[in-house]
Scaffold this active site. Structure first.
Site, PDB file in Angstrom:
ATOM      1  N   PHE A 128      49.927  23.706  15.444  1.00 30.76           N
ATOM      2  CA  PHE A 128      49.865  22.719  16.437  1.00 30.76           C
ATOM      3  C   PHE A 128      49.296  21.310  16.251  1.00 30.76           C
ATOM      4  O   PHE A 128      48.196  20.799  16.557  1.00 30.76           O
ATOM      5  CB  PHE A 128      49.125  23.306  17.502  1.00 30.76           C
ATOM      6  CG  PHE A 128      49.310  22.650  18.958  1.00 30.76           C
ATOM      7  CD1 PHE A 128      50.534  23.074  19.765  1.00 30.76           C
ATOM      8  CD2 PHE A 128      48.607  21.968  19.600  1.00 30.76           C
ATOM      9  CE1 PHE A 128      50.747  22.496  21.037  1.00 30.76           C
ATOM     10  CE2 PHE A 128      48.735  21.201  20.984  1.00 30.76           C
ATOM     11  CZ  PHE A 128      49.815  21.610  21.483  1.00 30.76           C
ATOM     12  N   GLY A 129      50.055  20.401  15.534  1.00 28.58           N
ATOM     13  CA  GLY A 129      49.656  19.152  15.363  1.00 28.58           C
ATOM     14  C   GLY A 129      50.593  17.980  15.706  1.00 28.58           C
ATOM     15  O   GLY A 129      51.914  17.858  15.430  1.00 28.58           O
ATOM     16  N   PHE A 130      50.269  17.046  16.738  1.00 32.54           N
ATOM     17  CA  PHE A 130      51.240  15.921  17.060  1.00 32.54           C
ATOM     18  C   PHE A 130      50.267  14.563  17.217  1.00 32.54           C
ATOM     19  O   PHE A 130      48.964  14.727  17.098  1.00 32.54           O
ATOM     20  CB  PHE A 130      51.581  16.316  18.572  1.00 32.54           C
ATOM     21  CG  PHE A 130      52.299  17.421  18.752  1.00 32.54           C
ATOM     22  CD1 PHE A 130      53.831  17.435  18.356  1.00 32.54           C
ATOM     23  CD2 PHE A 130      51.959  18.821  18.779  1.00 32.54           C
ATOM     24  CE1 PHE A 130      54.498  18.646  18.516  1.00 32.54           C
ATOM     25  CE2 PHE A 130      52.675  19.888  18.905  1.00 32.54           C
ATOM     26  CZ  PHE A 130      53.951  19.952  18.582  1.00 32.54           C
ATOM     27  N   ASP A 168      39.540  39.918  16.021  1.00 36.97           N
ATOM     28  CA  ASP A 168      40.200  40.540  17.122  1.00 36.97           C
ATOM     29  C   ASP A 168      41.431  39.946  17.679  1.00 36.97           C
ATOM     30  O   ASP A 168      41.947  39.140  16.947  1.00 36.97           O
ATOM     31  CB  ASP A 168      39.111  40.668  18.319  1.00 36.97           C
ATOM     32  CG  ASP A 168      39.063  41.712  19.302  1.00 36.97           C
ATOM     33  OD1 ASP A 168      40.185  42.535  19.098  1.00 36.97           O
ATOM     34  OD2 ASP A 168      38.399  41.986  20.184  1.00 36.97           O
ATOM     35  N   GLN A 172      42.498  32.389  17.904  1.00 41.17           N
ATOM     36  CA  GLN A 172      43.253  31.324  17.436  1.00 41.17           C
ATOM     37  C   GLN A 172      42.501  30.615  16.268  1.00 41.17           C
ATOM     38  O   GLN A 172      41.313  30.045  16.583  1.00 41.17           O
ATOM     39  CB  GLN A 172      43.573  30.222  18.562  1.00 41.17           C
ATOM     40  CG  GLN A 172      44.133  28.908  18.158  1.00 41.17           C
ATOM     41  CD  GLN A 172      45.398  28.962  17.709  1.00 41.17           C
ATOM     42  OE1 GLN A 172      46.246  29.730  17.767  1.00 41.17           O
ATOM     43  NE2 GLN A 172      45.909  28.005  16.535  1.00 41.17           N
ATOM     44  N   HIS A 175      44.402  25.201  11.462  1.00 39.55           N
ATOM     45  CA  HIS A 175      44.587  24.783  10.151  1.00 39.55           C
ATOM     46  C   HIS A 175      43.358  24.221   9.297  1.00 39.55           C
ATOM     47  O   HIS A 175      42.590  23.647  10.049  1.00 39.55           O
ATOM     48  CB  HIS A 175      45.686  23.480   9.807  1.00 39.55           C
ATOM     49  CG  HIS A 175      46.973  24.412  10.086  1.00 39.55           C
ATOM     50  ND1 HIS A 175      47.632  25.180  10.949  1.00 39.55           N
ATOM     51  CD2 HIS A 175      48.147  24.267   9.031  1.00 39.55           C
ATOM     52  CE1 HIS A 175      48.918  25.440  10.902  1.00 39.55           C
ATOM     53  NE2 HIS A 175      49.161  25.352   9.628  1.00 39.55           N
ATOM     54  N   ASN A 176      43.323  24.412   8.065  1.00 40.35           N
ATOM     55  CA  ASN A 176      42.302  23.950   7.247  1.00 40.35           C
ATOM     56  C   ASN A 176      41.041  24.726   7.738  1.00 40.35           C
ATOM     57  O   ASN A 176      39.885  24.010   6.996  1.00 40.35           O
ATOM     58  CB  ASN A 176      42.010  22.525   7.222  1.00 40.35           C
ATOM     59  CG  ASN A 176      43.500  21.873   7.141  1.00 40.35           C
ATOM     60  OD1 ASN A 176      44.234  22.269   6.314  1.00 40.35           O
ATOM     61  ND2 ASN A 176      43.429  20.550   7.700  1.00 40.35           N
ATOM     62  N   HIS A 212      36.480  20.360  13.075  1.00 41.43           N
ATOM     63  CA  HIS A 212      35.422  19.626  11.925  1.00 41.43           C
ATOM     64  C   HIS A 212      34.164  19.944  12.207  1.00 41.43           C
ATOM     65  O   HIS A 212      33.276  19.206  11.977  1.00 41.43           O
ATOM     66  CB  HIS A 212      35.780  18.017  12.025  1.00 41.43           C
ATOM     67  CG  HIS A 212      36.943  17.714  11.651  1.00 41.43           C
ATOM     68  ND1 HIS A 212      38.061  17.650  12.646  1.00 41.43           N
ATOM     69  CD2 HIS A 212      37.617  17.133  10.439  1.00 41.43           C
ATOM     70  CE1 HIS A 212      39.246  17.116  12.102  1.00 41.43           C
ATOM     71  NE2 HIS A 212      38.916  16.948  10.738  1.00 41.43           N
TER      72      HIS A 212
END
Length: 270
Positions: A128-130, A168, A172, A175-176, A212
């Site tokens: 989910f990257g925008f 479980d 969610q 990424h990374n 991060h």
């Protein structure tokens, strides 16, 4: 070929292999084998009846159940099991003695040895990257990296989940993200992208970790807590933003006393 035709094909193959009467015409299978681009390279796997691409490297001891599909350049180690309805995308690697239950979807991932992936799990999908460009348009940011489910570290671009870590339902993981070994992540927890989790970490239900963020080993985060800063000392944490649990309990005690004093001042009786 549209999804309805694929489901119809799989049902036809299952019925024919079981010797059951089939109402679907043979011309359908002929059309599938001759005219469906890309699917002519898939063959029925002898151990289970699933469809395996000719360019996949599958150990003969592995079971691929009917209805499962394995695409090109997939590598699967010995004594693994791929359940019905599962789809293993191109260039995915699965180690030995690992089990994919029903309707599992794998892409852009590397699964280690002795892993169990339960029904309906999706791993390695697009992130989910925008970002918004200068004209105000919403632009999709590429998220094509690899998710590795095993203990050794990969490059920072990969998402890594260590050995013996338990995840479980409805969790969610961005990424990374790097998760150490023997961690426990409870239901509905969320980890932002590029966060790092040490070993033996427990994340309670519905807790969140911002992107991060780094959490050292041997940390326990209480349910519904929010981690917004790095945690550098082992221990128990709670609250939003997450602080040491003892500090959070003292704050809650003072807050409750403040509420009692306010009610007494206003003449309110519980």
């Amino acid at each position: 070929m549209d999804p309805r035709s694929i489901r119809r094909l799989l049902k036809t193959v299952v019925w024919r292999q079981k010797g059951l009467p089939c109402s679907f015409p043979c011309e359908f299978l002929q059309h599938f084998s001759s005219g469906a681009e890309g699917w002519t390279e898939h063959l029925s796997w002898a151990r289970g009846g699933g469809l395996v691409h000719k360019l996949a490297a599958i150990d003969p001891s592995t079971t691929v159940e009917i209805g499962a599909i394995i695409h090109e350049h997939v590598q699967v180690g010995p004594h693994s099991h791929i359940g019905s309805g599962s789809v293993v995308g191109p260039r995915v690697t699965i180690g030995s003695h690992s089990t994919l239950w029903y309707n599992v979807s794998l892409q852009n991932s590397c699964i280690g040895n002795h892993c169990a992936i339960h029904c309906g799990v999706c791993i390695g999908q697009d992130g989910f990257g925008f970002f918004v460009d200068d004209q105000g348009n919403m632009i999709k940011k590429p998220q094509a990296w690899t998710l590795s489910v095993f203990s050794f570290l990969c490059s920072w671009r990969d998402t890594v989940i260590g050995d013996h870590t338990k995840i479980d339902n409805q969790v969610q993981i961005g990424h990374n993200v790097v998760i150490g070994h023997s961690c426990m992540i409870c239901g509905q927890a969320g980890l932002g992208g590029s966060s790092t989790i040490g070993d033996f970490v427990v994340l309670g239900g519905k807790c969140g970790v911002a992107d991060h963020i780094s959490i050292v080993s041997k940390v326990r985060i209480a349910a519904k807590s929010g981690v917004t800063r790095n945690i550098t000392k082992p221990g128990d944490y709670a609250g939003f933003p997450a602080v040491p649990a003892a500090e959070w309990r003292r704050s809650m005690a003072r807050f409750c006393k403040l509420g009692q004093g306010t009610r007494a001042h206003l003449g309110m009786v519980d």
